[in-house]
Design an enzyme around this catalytic site. Structure first.
Site, PDB file in Angstrom:
ATOM      1  N   GLY A  43      50.240  53.455  65.687  1.00 59.84           N
ATOM      2  CA  GLY A  43      51.432  52.634  65.921  1.00 59.84           C
ATOM      3  C   GLY A  43      51.235  51.206  65.455  1.00 59.84           C
ATOM      4  O   GLY A  43      50.308  50.524  65.891  1.00 59.84           O
TER       5      GLY A  43
ATOM      6  N   GLY B  10      53.488  48.679  65.825  1.00 57.60           N
ATOM      7  CA  GLY B  10      54.451  47.774  66.466  1.00 57.60           C
ATOM      8  C   GLY B  10      53.731  46.517  66.929  1.00 57.60           C
ATOM      9  O   GLY B  10      52.626  46.209  66.474  1.00 57.60           O
ATOM     10  N   PHE B  11      54.353  45.786  67.853  1.00 55.10           N
ATOM     11  CA  PHE B  11      53.739  44.547  68.350  1.00 55.10           C
ATOM     12  C   PHE B  11      52.307  44.801  68.829  1.00 55.10           C
ATOM     13  O   PHE B  11      51.394  44.042  68.522  1.00 55.10           O
ATOM     14  CB  PHE B  11      54.526  44.001  69.545  1.00 55.10           C
ATOM     15  CG  PHE B  11      55.775  43.273  69.186  1.00 55.10           C
ATOM     16  CD1 PHE B  11      55.722  42.045  68.567  1.00 55.10           C
ATOM     17  CD2 PHE B  11      57.018  43.807  69.483  1.00 55.10           C
ATOM     18  CE1 PHE B  11      56.875  41.347  68.251  1.00 55.10           C
ATOM     19  CE2 PHE B  11      58.181  43.122  69.172  1.00 55.10           C
ATOM     20  CZ  PHE B  11      58.107  41.896  68.555  1.00 55.10           C
TER      21      PHE B  11
ATOM     22  N   VAL C 249      51.810  60.841  63.249  1.00 55.73           N
ATOM     23  CA  VAL C 249      50.756  61.488  64.041  1.00 55.73           C
ATOM     24  C   VAL C 249      51.421  62.583  64.863  1.00 55.73           C
ATOM     25  O   VAL C 249      52.405  62.342  65.566  1.00 55.73           O
ATOM     26  CB  VAL C 249      50.053  60.453  64.949  1.00 55.73           C
ATOM     27  CG1 VAL C 249      49.130  61.143  65.944  1.00 55.73           C
ATOM     28  CG2 VAL C 249      49.276  59.457  64.096  1.00 55.73           C
TER      29      VAL C 249
ATOM     30  N   GLU D  76      73.397  42.236  74.522  1.00 54.06           N
ATOM     31  CA  GLU D  76      73.371  41.583  73.208  1.00 54.06           C
ATOM     32  C   GLU D  76      74.203  42.377  72.200  1.00 54.06           C
ATOM     33  O   GLU D  76      74.933  41.809  71.387  1.00 54.06           O
ATOM     34  CB  GLU D  76      71.920  41.433  72.731  1.00 54.06           C
ATOM     35  CG  GLU D  76      71.159  40.403  73.573  1.00 54.06           C
ATOM     36  CD  GLU D  76      69.745  40.122  73.094  1.00 54.06           C
ATOM     37  OE1 GLU D  76      69.127  41.023  72.508  1.00 54.06           O
ATOM     38  OE2 GLU D  76      69.269  38.990  73.315  1.00 54.06           O
TER      39      GLU D  76
ATOM     40  N   ASP E 277      54.638  49.565  74.970  1.00 51.84           N
ATOM     41  CA  ASP E 277      55.665  50.410  75.589  1.00 51.84           C
ATOM     42  C   ASP E 277      55.154  51.802  75.959  1.00 51.84           C
ATOM     43  O   ASP E 277      55.825  52.529  76.693  1.00 51.84           O
ATOM     44  CB  ASP E 277      56.847  50.590  74.617  1.00 51.84           C
ATOM     45  CG  ASP E 277      57.810  49.414  74.660  1.00 51.84           C
ATOM     46  OD1 ASP E 277      57.503  48.407  75.329  1.00 51.84           O
ATOM     47  OD2 ASP E 277      58.874  49.506  74.017  1.00 51.84           O
TER      48      ASP E 277
HETATM   49  C1  LIG Z   1      66.844  46.964  70.782  1.00 44.73           C
HETATM   50  C2  LIG Z   1      65.666  46.338  71.468  1.00 44.73           C
HETATM   51  C3  LIG Z   1      65.675  44.975  71.767  1.00 44.73           C
HETATM   52  C4  LIG Z   1      64.575  44.378  72.383  1.00 44.73           C
HETATM   53  N1  LIG Z   1      64.605  43.035  72.648  1.00 44.73           N
HETATM   54  C5  LIG Z   1      63.515  42.441  73.166  1.00 44.73           C
HETATM   55  C6  LIG Z   1      63.478  41.031  73.377  1.00 44.73           C
HETATM   56  O1  LIG Z   1      64.458  40.330  73.117  1.00 44.73           O
HETATM   57  N2  LIG Z   1      62.344  40.480  73.873  1.00 44.73           N
HETATM   58  C7  LIG Z   1      61.239  41.245  74.162  1.00 44.73           C
HETATM   59  O2  LIG Z   1      60.212  40.700  74.592  1.00 44.73           O
HETATM   60  N3  LIG Z   1      61.253  42.575  73.987  1.00 44.73           N
HETATM   61  C8  LIG Z   1      62.350  43.188  73.495  1.00 44.73           C
HETATM   62  N4  LIG Z   1      62.364  44.531  73.302  1.00 44.73           N
HETATM   63  C9  LIG Z   1      61.187  45.309  73.675  1.00 44.73           C
HETATM   64  C10 LIG Z   1      60.116  45.214  72.607  1.00 44.73           C
HETATM   65  O3  LIG Z   1      60.672  45.318  71.328  1.00 44.73           O
HETATM   66  C11 LIG Z   1      59.112  46.322  72.858  1.00 44.73           C
HETATM   67  O4  LIG Z   1      58.595  46.140  74.151  1.00 44.73           O
HETATM   68  C12 LIG Z   1      57.982  46.279  71.839  1.00 44.73           C
HETATM   69  O5  LIG Z   1      58.467  46.505  70.544  1.00 44.73           O
HETATM   70  C13 LIG Z   1      56.943  47.336  72.166  1.00 44.73           C
HETATM   71  O6  LIG Z   1      55.934  47.242  71.215  1.00 44.73           O
HETATM   72  P1  LIG Z   1      54.988  48.477  70.958  1.00 44.73           P
HETATM   73  O7  LIG Z   1      54.023  48.036  69.919  1.00 44.73           O
HETATM   74  O8  LIG Z   1      54.469  49.007  72.227  1.00 44.73           O
HETATM   75  O9  LIG Z   1      55.933  49.615  70.390  1.00 44.73           O
HETATM   76  P2  LIG Z   1      56.883  49.618  69.070  1.00 44.73           P
HETATM   77  O10 LIG Z   1      57.249  48.245  68.666  1.00 44.73           O
HETATM   78  O11 LIG Z   1      57.930  50.580  69.407  1.00 44.73           O
HETATM   79  O12 LIG Z   1      55.911  50.219  67.978  1.00 44.73           O
HETATM   80  C14 LIG Z   1      55.503  51.559  68.021  1.00 44.73           C
HETATM   81  C15 LIG Z   1      55.112  51.969  66.619  1.00 44.73           C
HETATM   82  O13 LIG Z   1      54.553  53.271  66.695  1.00 44.73           O
HETATM   83  C16 LIG Z   1      55.017  54.042  65.614  1.00 44.73           C
HETATM   84  N5  LIG Z   1      54.958  55.441  66.014  1.00 44.73           N
HETATM   85  C17 LIG Z   1      55.580  56.020  67.063  1.00 44.73           C
HETATM   86  N6  LIG Z   1      55.287  57.325  67.117  1.00 44.73           N
HETATM   87  C18 LIG Z   1      54.462  57.572  66.075  1.00 44.73           C
HETATM   88  C19 LIG Z   1      53.831  58.746  65.576  1.00 44.73           C
HETATM   89  N7  LIG Z   1      53.984  59.935  66.172  1.00 44.73           N
HETATM   90  N8  LIG Z   1      53.078  58.637  64.471  1.00 44.73           N
HETATM   91  C20 LIG Z   1      52.903  57.440  63.850  1.00 44.73           C
HETATM   92  N9  LIG Z   1      53.489  56.309  64.274  1.00 44.73           N
HETATM   93  C21 LIG Z   1      54.250  56.376  65.372  1.00 44.73           C
HETATM   94  C22 LIG Z   1      56.437  53.543  65.382  1.00 44.73           C
HETATM   95  O14 LIG Z   1      56.864  53.805  64.057  1.00 44.73           O
HETATM   96  C23 LIG Z   1      56.297  52.050  65.673  1.00 44.73           C
HETATM   97  O15 LIG Z   1      56.018  51.316  64.508  1.00 44.73           O
HETATM   98  C24 LIG Z   1      63.453  45.160  72.710  1.00 44.73           C
HETATM   99  C25 LIG Z   1      63.449  46.524  72.423  1.00 44.73           C
HETATM  100  C26 LIG Z   1      64.537  47.111  71.807  1.00 44.73           C
HETATM  101  C27 LIG Z   1      64.504  48.578  71.495  1.00 44.73           C
END
Ligand SMILES: Cc1cc2nc3c(=O)[nH]c(=O)nc-3n(C[C@H](O)[C@H](O)[C@H](O)COP(=O)(O)OP(=O)(O)OC[C@H]3O[C@@H](n4cnc5c(N)ncnc54)[C@H](O)[C@@H]3O)c2cc1C
Length: 413
Positions: A11, A13-14, A79, A166, A296
């Site tokens: 992943g 993401g952040f 994955v 939003e 998340d």
């Molecule tokens: C619409 C929306 C608005 C938001 N607004 C805010 C805000 O204003 N302020 C704030 O603080 N938070 C906000 N959030 C929450 C914040 O965006 C999330 O908490 C944050 O992105 C979580 O980060 P993460 O790295 O855990 O997951 P993600 O950012 O979801 O990254 C997960 C990554 O894993 C990858 N992945 C998933 N499954 C697989 C797999 N099977 N194989 C390979 N790759 C995979 C995905 O492609 C993705 O790139 C918002 C969320 C959403 C949905």
């Protein structure tokens, strides 16, 4: 089998991207796997859906992020399985990768709470693909309504949290300012945006003052609020509420909650609330040696005992902290419990309006000052200079002259 990596991160993401960046700086050999070849900035997805900014402002190629970090390899692959006992991941083409440390940062997926019709008819908003699909659907609905006599393009947004608020605010602004400018006269007056939540108020974690401000702003923008009403069914032509009321709509947006995705559910790791993995304060999983779960995908309780929400700042900071602990694992050091620096939260309610509750003391701002803080914080958080420039230029044209800078091509009927 390729086992030359010290750490595999699932992943980008952040959480995962930050962990890989920090480890890469220390020269740790990392394999970062993401199904997409880009990092997506979820907080601005609703603006992509509302055609306020373009995809290139919220998606940053992961290979560009790591172009100078030689010890991090980016692999674009879905994955399909995680073996936590051996820290092996399997990708969709059957390849397997194994490492000493496994970081699961795969985010979440929309939770439809088994609401009949929701998965089939509602548009979730969790990925760039979701946002462009919704944007196309909205534009197509407007084009269709424009052609028909007395046609409508009504939207129901399910979920009164920050994402729902939003989204509803941005769509209502489009109807108020853009539709009269670009579509036939009378169409804007026929279009409605509804916001529905089973909870009694919008933005439940915010203060009563912020909630009151938000309600007031949404109503002024023309959003019809249906609070304290659960959605019992999503239909092709709208939603049914718990009291039997049917709200007709061409588009239903689902901002109703999240749960852990399939690879997490199938991982055998102990699942807690929302199907997420309950992690120890040092971000490892009890009983799974060398496995970290972040962002998340995890239920995180920090060093102070606070249960942390699913937020970008939690994900980013957990990525940074995990990198420190992983480095300690690899160099014989001691892991430390995660300490979260709570910067508060904010939500935008259309042009010039937002609510912000800053820091642990929750210093409250409403109105233009909160709006400027919102813009500043999101600009600072956006990864990549090009992404920042693109977002800023779209905001200037959008908020100053109400011009849609991003034309969306709807699928022809
Ligand atoms: C619409 C929306 C608005 C938001 N607004 C805010 C805000 O204003 N302020 C704030 O603080 N938070 C906000 N959030 C929450 C914040 O965006 C999330 O908490 C944050 O992105 C979580 O980060 P993460 O790295 O855990 O997951 P993600 O950012 O979801 O990254 C997960 C990554 O894993 C990858 N992945 C998933 N499954 C697989 C797999 N099977 N194989 C390979 N790759 C995979 C995905 O492609 C993705 O790139 C918002 C969320 C959403 C949905």
């Amino acid at each position: 089998m390729d086992d030359t990596y010290q750490v595999i991160v699932v992943g980008g993401g952040f959480a995962g991207m930050t962990a890989a960046e920090q480890l890469g700086r220390k020269g740790v050999r990392v394999l970062l796997i993401d199904a997409n070849n880009y990092h997506q900035f979820q907080p601005l997805l609703y603006q992509v859906a509302a055609s306020q900014i373009g995809v290139s402002a919220v998606a940053r190629p992961l290979r560009s992020v790591f172009r100078s970090t030689k010890s991090v390899r980016v692999l674009t692959a879905e994955v399909t399985a995680i073996d936590s006992a051996t820290r092996t991941v399997t990708t969709i083409d059957g390849s397997q990768y194994q490492s000493k440390i496994l970081v699961v940062a795969a985010g979440a997926v929309p939770n439809f709470f088994n609401t009949p019709g929701a998965e089939e008819h509602a548009y979730p908003l969790y990925s760039v693909a979701d946002a462009t699909r919704l944007s196309t659907a909205l534009t197509t609905a407007l084009d269709r309504a424009d052609r028909a006599k007395a046609g409508r393009a009504d939207v129901v947004v399910v979920g009164g949290g920050p994402t729902g608020v939003e989204t509803a605010g941005a769509l209502a602004e489009n109807i108020k300012y853009l539709v009269p400018k670009y579509f036939s006269s009378g169409l804007a007056a026929r279009c409605r945006v509804h916001l529905v939540d089973m909870l009694p108020n919008v933005l439940m974690p915010f203060s009563a003052k912020s909630q009151a401000y938000t309600r007031d702003r949404l109503i002024k923008l023309g959003v019809q609020l249906h609070m304290g009403q659960g959605v019992t069914e999503v239909r092709a032509d709208g939603v049914t509420l718990a009291d039997g009321t049917i709200i007709p709509a061409q588009i239903v947006v689902w901002a109703g909650g999240l749960k852990a995705g399939k690879i997490i559910a199938d991982s055998g790791l102990p699942q807690g609330k929302g199907g997420r993995i309950d992690v120890l304060p040092d971000l490892t999983v009890p009983g799974a040696e060398g496995v970290y779960v972040l962002g998340d995908a995890a239920n995180i309780t920090d060093a102070t005992g606070a249960k942390l929400p699913q937020l970008g700042s939690v994900a980013e900071q957990s990525g940074k902290w995990a990198a420190r602990n992983i480095h300690a694992d690899l160099t014989g050091g001691t892991r430390q419990p995660f300490f979260y620096w709570d910067k508060g939260y904010m939500a935008m309610v259309g042009r010039g309006a937002a609510v912000a509750e800053l820091g642990r003391k929750r210093i409250q701002l409403q109105g233009p000052l909160a709006f400027l803080s919102w813009l500043g914080v999101h600009l600072a958080l956006l990864p990549g200079t090009q992404q920042k420039v693109r977002a800023l230029s779209s905001w200037l044209t959008g908020y100053v002259i109400h011009s849609p800078s991003h034309v969306v091509v709807g699928r022809p009927d």
